[in-house]
Write a protein that holds these residues in place. Structure first.
Motif, PDB file in Angstrom:
ATOM      1  N   PHE A 313       0.849  -1.195   0.000  1.00 23.57           N
ATOM      2  CA  PHE A 313       0.000   0.000   0.000  1.00 23.57           C
ATOM      3  C   PHE A 313       0.889   1.251   0.000  1.00 23.57           C
ATOM      4  O   PHE A 313       0.930   2.004   0.977  1.00 23.57           O
ATOM      5  N   PRO A 314       1.625   1.471  -1.094  1.00 23.02           N
ATOM      6  CA  PRO A 314       2.637   2.540  -1.073  1.00 23.02           C
ATOM      7  C   PRO A 314       2.077   3.935  -0.805  1.00 23.02           C
ATOM      8  O   PRO A 314       2.728   4.742  -0.127  1.00 23.02           O
ATOM      9  N   GLU A 315       0.879   4.225  -1.309  1.00 21.56           N
ATOM     10  CA  GLU A 315       0.329   5.572  -1.093  1.00 21.56           C
ATOM     11  C   GLU A 315      -0.094   5.768   0.363  1.00 21.56           C
ATOM     12  O   GLU A 315       0.120   6.838   0.950  1.00 21.56           O
ATOM     13  N   TYR A 316      -0.694   4.747   0.963  1.00 23.94           N
ATOM     14  CA  TYR A 316      -1.021   4.833   2.393  1.00 23.94           C
ATOM     15  C   TYR A 316       0.269   5.005   3.207  1.00 23.94           C
ATOM     16  O   TYR A 316       0.327   5.779   4.167  1.00 23.94           O
ATOM     17  N   TYR A 317       1.284   4.249   2.817  1.00 23.34           N
ATOM     18  CA  TYR A 317       2.561   4.298   3.540  1.00 23.34           C
ATOM     19  C   TYR A 317       3.133   5.721   3.509  1.00 23.34           C
ATOM     20  O   TYR A 317       3.607   6.237   4.527  1.00 23.34           O
ATOM     21  N   LEU A 318       3.049   6.357   2.348  1.00 24.59           N
ATOM     22  CA  LEU A 318       3.544   7.730   2.237  1.00 24.59           C
ATOM     23  C   LEU A 318       2.743   8.684   3.117  1.00 24.59           C
ATOM     24  O   LEU A 318       3.296   9.592   3.734  1.00 24.59           O
ATOM     25  N   ARG A 342      13.605  11.441   3.726  1.00 21.15           N
ATOM     26  CA  ARG A 342      14.406  10.816   2.662  1.00 21.15           C
ATOM     27  C   ARG A 342      13.771   9.503   2.200  1.00 21.15           C
ATOM     28  O   ARG A 342      13.737   9.203   1.003  1.00 21.15           O
ATOM     29  N   ARG A 343      13.246   8.727   3.169  1.00 26.81           N
ATOM     30  CA  ARG A 343      12.599   7.463   2.817  1.00 26.81           C
ATOM     31  C   ARG A 343      11.384   7.721   1.926  1.00 26.81           C
ATOM     32  O   ARG A 343      11.164   7.026   0.932  1.00 26.81           O
ATOM     33  N   GLY A 344      10.590   8.721   2.294  1.00 26.57           N
ATOM     34  CA  GLY A 344       9.424   9.058   1.498  1.00 26.57           C
ATOM     35  C   GLY A 344       9.794   9.556   0.118  1.00 26.57           C
ATOM     36  O   GLY A 344       9.155   9.188  -0.886  1.00 26.57           O
ATOM     37  N   SER A 345      10.851  10.353   0.020  1.00 29.60           N
ATOM     38  CA  SER A 345      11.301  10.873  -1.280  1.00 29.60           C
ATOM     39  C   SER A 345      11.750   9.741  -2.188  1.00 29.60           C
ATOM     40  O   SER A 345      11.441   9.721  -3.388  1.00 29.60           O
ATOM     41  N   ASP A 346      12.473   8.763  -1.624  1.00 25.66           N
ATOM     42  CA  ASP A 346      12.932   7.610  -2.413  1.00 25.66           C
ATOM     43  C   ASP A 346      11.749   6.803  -2.931  1.00 25.66           C
ATOM     44  O   ASP A 346      11.716   6.403  -4.101  1.00 25.66           O
ATOM     45  N   LEU A 347      10.750   6.567  -2.065  1.00 25.83           N
ATOM     46  CA  LEU A 347       9.580   5.791  -2.478  1.00 25.83           C
ATOM     47  C   LEU A 347       8.792   6.539  -3.541  1.00 25.83           C
ATOM     48  O   LEU A 347       8.375   5.947  -4.553  1.00 25.83           O
ATOM     49  N   LEU A 348       8.589   7.837  -3.343  1.00 20.15           N
ATOM     50  CA  LEU A 348       7.839   8.608  -4.329  1.00 20.15           C
ATOM     51  C   LEU A 348       8.542   8.571  -5.685  1.00 20.15           C
ATOM     52  O   LEU A 348       7.894   8.401  -6.729  1.00 20.15           O
ATOM     53  N   ARG A 349       9.858   8.692  -5.675  1.00 20.99           N
ATOM     54  CA  ARG A 349      10.622   8.650  -6.930  1.00 20.99           C
ATOM     55  C   ARG A 349      10.408   7.313  -7.641  1.00 20.99           C
ATOM     56  O   ARG A 349      10.224   7.265  -8.863  1.00 20.99           O
ATOM     57  N   ARG A 350      10.412   6.222  -6.874  1.00 22.58           N
ATOM     58  CA  ARG A 350      10.202   4.900  -7.480  1.00 22.58           C
ATOM     59  C   ARG A 350       8.810   4.798  -8.100  1.00 22.58           C
ATOM     60  O   ARG A 350       8.643   4.247  -9.193  1.00 22.58           O
ATOM     61  N   LEU A 351       7.810   5.326  -7.391  1.00 21.00           N
ATOM     62  CA  LEU A 351       6.442   5.273  -7.921  1.00 21.00           C
ATOM     63  C   LEU A 351       6.315   6.100  -9.196  1.00 21.00           C
ATOM     64  O   LEU A 351       5.637   5.687 -10.150  1.00 21.00           O
ATOM     65  N   GLN A 367       1.564  15.792  -6.896  1.00 23.22           N
ATOM     66  CA  GLN A 367       0.855  16.889  -6.227  1.00 23.22           C
ATOM     67  C   GLN A 367       0.502  16.516  -4.786  1.00 23.22           C
ATOM     68  O   GLN A 367       0.710  17.303  -3.857  1.00 23.22           O
ATOM     69  N   LYS A 368      -0.015  15.295  -4.610  1.00 21.68           N
ATOM     70  CA  LYS A 368      -0.452  14.855  -3.293  1.00 21.68           C
ATOM     71  C   LYS A 368       0.716  14.773  -2.305  1.00 21.68           C
ATOM     72  O   LYS A 368       0.562  15.098  -1.116  1.00 21.68           O
ATOM     73  N   PHE A 369       1.868  14.334  -2.805  1.00 22.67           N
ATOM     74  CA  PHE A 369       3.024  14.140  -1.917  1.00 22.67           C
ATOM     75  C   PHE A 369       4.136  15.132  -2.254  1.00 22.67           C
ATOM     76  O   PHE A 369       5.319  14.785  -2.241  1.00 22.67           O
ATOM     77  N   SER A 370       3.743  16.360  -2.529  1.00 27.06           N
ATOM     78  CA  SER A 370       4.716  17.394  -2.917  1.00 27.06           C
ATOM     79  C   SER A 370       5.736  17.645  -1.802  1.00 27.06           C
ATOM     80  O   SER A 370       6.855  18.089  -2.077  1.00 27.06           O
ATOM     81  N   SER A 371       5.370  17.349  -0.566  1.00 25.48           N
ATOM     82  CA  SER A 371       6.310  17.579   0.547  1.00 25.48           C
ATOM     83  C   SER A 371       7.536  16.676   0.452  1.00 25.48           C
ATOM     84  O   SER A 371       8.563  16.945   1.083  1.00 25.48           O
TER      85      SER A 371
END
Length: 373
Positions: A313-318, A342-351, A367-371
């Motif tokens: 559930f990558p989006e929930y995880y973020l 940093r963990r969130g940035s790495d996951l978002l990049r992979r997605l 847009q949703k995870f712009s932070s």
């Protein structure tokens, strides 16, 4: 011809007992002998649809329609297969063809409404459901689906009235009680929402979404003397189910976790821990000494990530990472917050690098995870 009749009898019997693979094979035998058999193409398509082999089902419906272009059954069922492929505009066109041939088909008007909702054409969907109900008003599914479309349009009172019609016809439909609770909550009619969620839970105690909704409504309610829950047996063991505010919110989530276990309901279990953490965090925000509540929130958020993982559930995880980062910054634990950033940035990049993800979806994610950018 006797051989064709024998294959038909065998195929139809196989279809009746849900041996759809066998049915397809039998209809193929007929088509080897009689390739211009509309019935064999149509029946084969229906068996393929039951097998969820939708591309092949559409191809078979197309063959049937070449032979009998005025078959509203084939156009309508072709629409269902197209909808399941996500080819929504084509599905609606197929339903429209069916309705030109048979404008009094409740089934097709209703299915058309579902496809219209899926592509965001909500006003048209309501009109389609209205057409269906003008033909046959006793279908609870159509009243329920109409309520969903009206709710998404923000026409909440009309949506509730539609759910009420559905429940008159089928009072044991827990999903409709839940949908009704959601819209009552949107109208800030929290006590009525709780009653609706409780009715859903009387029918299905492990319906985790209703426990989430109930907790939210209980937490938002300011009722001084709320009506006791109809979940009387549960309330005997968990008196806080009759409370409101912070305690009432936690009680609902705690009770939900008693019925939705990590192994059997991984998504629901994770959500209930996540929402428990949110409850602690929000209460801490209102406190002059928030730290103890925020530490409880961290425990719950971390627990939630055991099932709402970055893989499943990558989006929930973020979203949970965002919640954790907010707390760690609030607790002045900057190093931990930056590590999670940093963990969130790495996951978002992979997605965002996933080749099968649509451009539109990537834009929404960014847009949703712009932070995390």
């Amino acid at each position: 011809m006797m051989q064709v009749e024998g294959w038909f009898n065998q195929g139809n019997q196989q279809y009746r007992v849900k041996d759809w693979v066998g049915a397809v094979a039998s209809y193929d035998k007929i088509l080897e002998i009689k390739p211009d058999s509309y019935e064999a193409w149509y029946n084969k398509a229906s068996a393929l649809k039951s097998l969820r082999r939708y591309e092949k089902a559409v191809a078979s419906y197309d063959q049937a329609l070449e032979l009998q272009p005025d078959s509203h059954f084939a156009w309508s069922n072709r629409g269902i297969a197209l909808k399941n492929l996500g080819r929504l505009e084509e599905a609606i066109e197929s339903y429209d063809k069916a309705l030109k041939l048979k404008p009094d088909s409740h089934f097709t008007w209703s299915k058309r409404g579902i496809a219209l909702v899926s592509c965001g054409r909500l006003e048209e969907a309501v009109e389609s459901y209205d057409q269906a109900l003008a033909i046959e008003s006793g279908k609870h599914e159509t009243w329920n689906n109409r309520g969903i479309a009206l709710g998404n349009l923000g026409r909440l009172q009309e949506a509730i009235e539609s759910y009420d019609k559905a429940l008159e016809l089928k009072p044991d439909k827990y999903e409709t009680w839940y949908n009704r609770g959601v819209d009552l909550g949107e109208l800030e009619r929290y006590e009525e929402a709780i009653e609706s969620y409780d009715q859903a839970l009387k029918l299905k105690l492990d319906f985790w979404q209703a426990w989430i909704g109930r907790g939210s409504a209980a937490g938002s309610s300011t009722a001084v003397d709320p009506k006791p829950t109809c979940l009387t047996e549960l309330a005997e063991h968990n008196q806080s189910l009759n409370q409101r505010g912070y305690e009432g919110r936690l009680a609902s989530y705690k009770e939900g976790l008693r019925h939705c276990h990590q192994q059997t309901h991984p998504e629901g279990w994770g959500w209930l821990h996540w929402r428990t953490g949110k409850a602690h965090y929000l209460f801490g925000e209102q406190s002059s000494k928030p730290d103890s509540f925020w530490l409880k929130a961290i425990v719950e958020y971390v627990e939630a990530t055991k099932t709402l993982t970055e893989f499943d559930f990558p989006e929930y995880y973020l979203e949970i990472l965002q919640d954790l980062i907010k707390i760690f910054f609030g607790l002045k634990q900057t190093a931990e917050a930056e590590k999670l950033q940093r963990r969130g940035s790495d996951l978002l990049r992979r997605l965002l690098d996933e080749p099968n993800r649509s451009t539109k979806n990537k834009e929404l994610l960014a847009q949703k995870f712009s932070s995390f950018n």
